[in-house]
Design an enzyme around this catalytic site. Sequence first.
Site, short mmCIF file in Angstrom:
data_model
loop_
_atom_site.label_atom_id
_atom_site.label_comp_id
_atom_site.label_asym_id
_atom_site.label_seq_id
_atom_site.Cartn_x
_atom_site.Cartn_y
_atom_site.Cartn_z
N GLN A 1 0.85 -1.19 0.00
CA GLN A 1 0.00 0.00 0.00
C GLN A 1 0.88 1.24 0.00
O GLN A 1 1.51 1.56 1.02
CB GLN A 1 -0.87 -0.06 1.26
CG GLN A 1 -1.90 1.02 1.40
CD GLN A 1 -2.94 0.64 2.46
OE1 GLN A 1 -3.31 -0.51 2.59
NE2 GLN A 1 -3.37 1.60 3.22
N GLY A 2 0.95 1.93 -1.13
CA GLY A 2 1.82 3.11 -1.25
C GLY A 2 1.04 4.38 -1.03
O GLY A 2 0.72 5.11 -1.99
N SER B 1 1.51 6.50 2.42
CA SER B 1 2.28 7.46 3.24
C SER B 1 3.56 7.90 2.54
O SER B 1 4.18 7.13 1.81
CB SER B 1 2.67 6.83 4.58
OG SER B 1 1.56 6.33 5.23
N GLU C 1 -9.50 -1.55 5.66
CA GLU C 1 -8.33 -1.94 6.45
C GLU C 1 -8.62 -1.88 7.95
O GLU C 1 -8.23 -2.76 8.70
CB GLU C 1 -7.16 -1.00 6.11
CG GLU C 1 -5.87 -1.35 6.84
CD GLU C 1 -4.71 -0.40 6.53
OE1 GLU C 1 -4.91 0.59 5.81
OE2 GLU C 1 -3.60 -0.67 7.03
N GLU D 1 -4.91 9.31 17.43
CA GLU D 1 -5.43 10.69 17.41
C GLU D 1 -6.32 10.91 16.19
O GLU D 1 -7.40 11.49 16.28
CB GLU D 1 -4.27 11.71 17.40
CG GLU D 1 -3.50 11.82 18.69
CD GLU D 1 -2.46 10.70 18.88
OE1 GLU D 1 -2.23 9.93 17.93
OE2 GLU D 1 -1.89 10.59 19.98
C1 FAD Z 1 3.76 -0.84 11.39
C2 FAD Z 1 3.36 0.21 10.38
C3 FAD Z 1 3.01 -0.18 9.12
C4 FAD Z 1 2.65 0.78 8.17
N1 FAD Z 1 2.36 0.36 6.90
C5 FAD Z 1 2.03 1.28 5.96
C6 FAD Z 1 1.78 0.87 4.62
O1 FAD Z 1 1.83 -0.32 4.29
N2 FAD Z 1 1.49 1.82 3.71
C7 FAD Z 1 1.41 3.15 4.02
O2 FAD Z 1 1.11 3.94 3.15
N3 FAD Z 1 1.68 3.58 5.28
C8 FAD Z 1 1.99 2.67 6.26
N4 FAD Z 1 2.26 3.08 7.54
C9 FAD Z 1 2.30 4.52 7.82
C10 FAD Z 1 1.17 5.04 8.69
O3 FAD Z 1 -0.02 5.09 7.97
C11 FAD Z 1 1.63 6.40 9.20
O4 FAD Z 1 2.75 6.21 10.03
C12 FAD Z 1 0.54 7.09 9.98
O5 FAD Z 1 -0.50 7.47 9.12
C13 FAD Z 1 1.08 8.33 10.73
O6 FAD Z 1 1.76 9.17 9.87
P1 FAD Z 1 3.21 9.72 10.22
O7 FAD Z 1 4.05 8.56 10.63
O8 FAD Z 1 3.67 10.56 9.08
O9 FAD Z 1 3.01 10.62 11.51
P2 FAD Z 1 2.49 12.12 11.55
O10 FAD Z 1 1.31 12.27 10.67
O11 FAD Z 1 3.64 13.04 11.33
O12 FAD Z 1 1.99 12.25 13.06
C14 FAD Z 1 2.87 12.52 14.15
C15 FAD Z 1 2.02 12.65 15.41
O13 FAD Z 1 1.14 13.79 15.29
C16 FAD Z 1 -0.21 13.39 15.50
N5 FAD Z 1 -1.10 14.13 14.62
C17 FAD Z 1 -0.92 14.40 13.31
N6 FAD Z 1 -1.98 15.07 12.81
C18 FAD Z 1 -2.85 15.25 13.84
C19 FAD Z 1 -4.13 15.87 13.96
N7 FAD Z 1 -4.73 16.44 12.90
N8 FAD Z 1 -4.74 15.85 15.15
C20 FAD Z 1 -4.13 15.26 16.23
N9 FAD Z 1 -2.93 14.66 16.18
C21 FAD Z 1 -2.29 14.66 15.00
C22 FAD Z 1 -0.24 11.91 15.15
O14 FAD Z 1 -1.32 11.25 15.79
C23 FAD Z 1 1.11 11.44 15.66
O15 FAD Z 1 1.06 11.18 17.04
C24 FAD Z 1 2.63 2.16 8.52
C25 FAD Z 1 2.97 2.55 9.81
C26 FAD Z 1 3.36 1.60 10.74
C27 FAD Z 1 3.72 2.06 12.11
#
Ligand code: FAD
Length: 378
Positions: free
Chosen positions: A112-113, A115, A230, A362
């Site tokens: 899944q591409g 993020s 999902e 969140e």
């Molecule tokens: C084990 C694992 C597998 C994954 N697999 C995939 C995958 O296959 N494909 C894919 O596309 N992605 C994948 N991801 C990515 C995942 O979807 C993202 O990590 C997630 O959406 C959070 O984005 P970020 O890491 O950029 O954190 P950020 O968005 O930068 O968030 C950082 C912090 O800020 C908080 N925050 C951000 N915005 C808000 C808001 N509006 N209100 C309140 N709090 C907020 C968040 O809750 C978090 O605590 C995976 C992640 C993990 C951990």
Amino acid sequence: MDFRFTAEDEAYRTEVREFIRTEFPKVRDGESFTKKLAAKGWLTQSWPKEYGGQDAGHIRQLVYNEEMAYHQAPGQTMGTDRVGPTIILFGTPEQKAEFLPKIISNDLNWCQGFSEPGSGSDLASLQTRAVRDGDSWVVNGQKIWTSGAQRADYMILLARTDPDAPKHRGISYFLMDMKAPGVSVRPLVQMTGQAGFNEVFFEDVRIPANRMVGELNRGWYVSTATLDFERSGIGRVIGGIRTYEQVVAYAKQTPSTRGKGVLFDEQHIRHALADIGLTFAVGRLLSYRVAWMQSQKLVPNYEASMAKTLGTELHQKLARVAINTLGMPGQLMGGPQAPLNGSIANFYLSTVSLTIAAGTSEINRNIIATRGLGLPRA
Ligand SMILES: Cc1cc2nc3c(=O)[nH]c(=O)nc-3n(C[C@H](O)[C@H](O)[C@H](O)COP(=O)(O)OP(=O)(O)OC[C@H]3O[C@@H](n4cnc5c(N)ncnc54)[C@H](O)[C@@H]3O)c2cc1C
């Protein structure tokens, strides 16, 4: 209220349990077990017959998913639990004919591409670009945290196709061949020592134009359906129950170091374990609600977020309580001194990411607040 399953569903539950008991221990890797499930048609039994499923109904699928999750067996794949259902909803007849049979037989691995380094929670800000050139789209950019990309044959890809439109309205959804020239994958090692996810880079990658799912620039709405599928999985709630039962059994058998009797006699341990049992019961009902909605052809949205948030936070709580119950040896990941074969230390580390993947707690709470409770956006 009566939450009992029908006699047929219970008979089916027994059949699934028996199959797991006899077949799961025989295989060394999850993939060959999943192949056996595909051969029985179980992976996609709730899909409509016209697309190769069995019209088995979502409650039957729930019984199956519940048993698989409880036994920690790989009963679903990314293809069967979200890509196939998304193609059924939004795909063209050609895409259905090409991809659904290969998903049913589990001949394609997906990733899944979505993020990107700067776009996780705020997914709609993604920057990977796709530009039309003749009969194809040319993709440049980068994804991150892409689970399973190193083994994937295809990616569901979100890319920006109109940089001038408002951010949600300039994104399209593609099925991309991972072997296309210009795709490179770099695994990321997590603290468990495994490389579960990856960085994926695109350099002038060509995707045939007929691989776009849904309309041009409407990919955001396709992706929200994928995310709802999902988050709907019962595994996020049920997956830890067996670990919970093992910890309870351990606490009942292991002498307390603080006094007479066993660990279970210590009030803080009994109460913590009782609290977790209580929350598992609530989570199970939230998951049943999601399955019931699917059986009524409703798409669970904040309801799936409720089950996902409660289930994943519960796993983390269980991990903390389990480590405290087992004491210092509980932190060992193996060896003769490690209680429960070192599984709890591994469990503890692997649960940390649960409240981040598939939308952070969140973000899911924001969905519950706005779409479930009708509160205004912050
Ligand atoms: C084990 C694992 C597998 C994954 N697999 C995939 C995958 O296959 N494909 C894919 O596309 N992605 C994948 N991801 C990515 C995942 O979807 C993202 O990590 C997630 O959406 C959070 O984005 P970020 O890491 O950029 O954190 P950020 O968005 O930068 O968030 C950082 C912090 O800020 C908080 N925050 C951000 N915005 C808000 C808001 N509006 N209100 C309140 N709090 C907020 C968040 O809750 C978090 O605590 C995976 C992640 C993990 C951990």
